[in-house]
Design an enzyme around this catalytic site. Structure first.
Site: not given
Length: 485
Positions: A149, A283
């Site tokens: 990511p 996250c």
């Protein structure tokens, strides 16, 4: 070469890196050179995915001939290089992506260096009985294809590389296009460390310009035996649809419950520390709070003492229009909210300024009392904004928190001294990570026990991934012998 960085040393390195990679004239859409760093060619970066896979496959064949002890030497050297170059990678990551905080990214790189498991995680099992001996060992897949990511680019590349190499694999990356220079710097670091420790020149590889096309080549290539994806729901879905063995680490929307038995002052600090770590990019970070009404005012007061700005309802509604965009599906005609990427991972004062609220750097989070259906509760923003919902009791808190988590089974948090309440929420929410009475980052070993990872595989069930996650089981059986009793 174990280096313990002081704040002064970090500040000095960061200022030098930022001076080299940024200038006042540089625009946010600058195209970064992903093949070199200040004139030094990055090792392991190729023009095509086919070339990258071929290089990783050659590297895999080279370490297949190495002993476990030799592989551990490679891992040890990667740790050393990561600690030494953490400030440079942190500064480059913030400069390229415009997301996060340099000092927090330095901490994440040190965490990866110190707490990512190596070859000690690869443990064989033996079973003996009347019929002899059966040995089960963890073997490499071969070449692993990994999607990484933009939120934790170099951290994920290094963490994945260490685990995958410890397992005996070669690796090819298709990084997020928004963090390609930072990701490829990490690829180069791993290769430099591996080669310095006696390994092949290239063991992990990447591409100059990652795209959906290069990802598709990786998905379909016969040399790729395992796919690992750390990203949003779309890319995880694509990997799982590849037909190959895949590990998927998807999105989350972690809720926090605070009941009336909690240490409220500590809970306020812990929640804000976790929510603002790297500007809420991890996250696992706290995304919304459900607090008992009889302690809500104390919790909010504690948050204000820890660098928060409390929005009015009108200000919160105005901010929603800034941080979320409406998007209409051309096929269905349905409208949904999409996170404004220009706000992801930005400082709270930068986001607040967009609605005319000017605050100092001491403000690190915007909080707002909202109802359950408000976007600050329902959407994973990945920015230092926290919606707070009052609840009457534990039943309402658990019901709303489970709904807000949206079944991602990623991460949840709770501040309480009531064992029954803690146990009830843990069973109801079924998340991969459940953090009690601590900031969210304790869940990945930062201030908490256990190893770290930046690939938390909730969708596919591997959980907190480590070297053993990237192995396949092989059984060897000898009948009637090698039993000594």
């Amino acid at each position: 070469m174990a280096i313990n960085w002081t704040e002064a040393q970090i500040a000095e390195v960061v200022s030098k890196v930022l001076a080299q990679v940024q200038s006042p004239a540089q625009s946010s859409d600058k195209e970064w050179d992903s093949t070199q760093y200040h004139g030094r060619r990055l090792i392991g970066v190729y023009d095509t995915m086919e070339e990258a896979i071929a290089a990783a496959e050659a590297g895999y064949k080279a370490i297949r001939a190495m002993s476990v002890a030799q592989r551990e030497k490679l891992i040890t050297t990667i740790r050393e290089y990561t600690r030494a170059e953490a400030p440079a990678m942190a500064a480059l990551g913030v400069a390229e992506t415009k997301m996060g905080r340099v000092e927090h990214k330095v901490a994440k790189h040190i965490l990866v260096a110190d707490k990512t498991p190596g070859t000690e995680d690869i443990v064989a099992e033996a079973k003996t009985g009347d019929c002899g001996l059966t040995l089960t060992e963890r073997a490499p897949f071969g070449v692993v294809g990994a999607i990484t990511p933009s939120t934790n680019p170099s951290e994920t590349v290094i963490c994945n590389s260490m685990g995958m190499i410890a397992a005996g694999n070669g690796v090819v990356f298709n990084p997020h296009p928004g963090a390609i220079a930072t990701s490829n710097y990490a690829v180069d670091l791993v290769n430099r460390a591996v080669h310095a420790a006696g390994g092949p020149e290239v063991l992990v590889a990447s591409v100059k310009k990652p795209t959906l096309d290069t990802a598709n080549v990786m998905y379909k290539h016969p040399a790729i035996r395992l796919l690992v994806c750390t990203g949003g729901p779309g890319v995880v879905k694509a990997v799982l649809a590849s037909g190959k063995k895949a590990i998927g680490a998807g999105a989350g929307n972690p809720p926090v419950i605070v009941d009336d038995t909690a240490d409220i002052e500590k809970a306020a600090k812990d929640i804000i520390d976790g929510c603002t770590f790297d500007n809420n990019l991890p996250c696992i970070a706290e995304k919304e709070v459900f607090v008992f009404d009889n302690v809500a005012d104390r919790l909010i007061s504690g948050m204000l003492k820890n660098g928060c700005y409390k929005l009015t309802r009108a200000q919160a509604d105005a901010l929603v229009k800034v941080v979320l965009d409406e998007k209409t599906n051309p096929k269905t005609g349905k409208t949904s909210l999409v996170v404004n990427r220009d706000c992801v991972g930005r400082d709270a004062r930068v986001i607040l300024a967009k609605i005319g609220i000017n605050v100092g750097p001491e403000i690190r989070c915007a909080i707002a009392e909202v109802d359950f259906n408000h976007p600050f509760v329902q959407e994973e923003l990945m920015m230092p904004i926290l919606g707070i919902v009052r609840v009457k009791d534990i039943d309402e808190a658990i019901d709303l928190a489970v709904k807000a988590e949206h079944g991602n089974r990623h991460t949840a948090h709770m501040h309480s001294k009531n064992i029954d309440n803690l146990s009830r929420f843990a069973k109801a929410v079924e998340t991969t990570i459940f953090v009690k009475n601590a900031p969210s980052y304790a869940g990945i070993g930062f201030g908490g026990e256990g190893h770290t990872t930046f690939t938390i595989a909730g969708p596919t069930g591997e959980g907190i991934t480590s070297a053993r996650s990237f192995t396949r089981l092989r059984r060897c059986v000898m009948a009637d012998h090698f039993r000594i009793i």
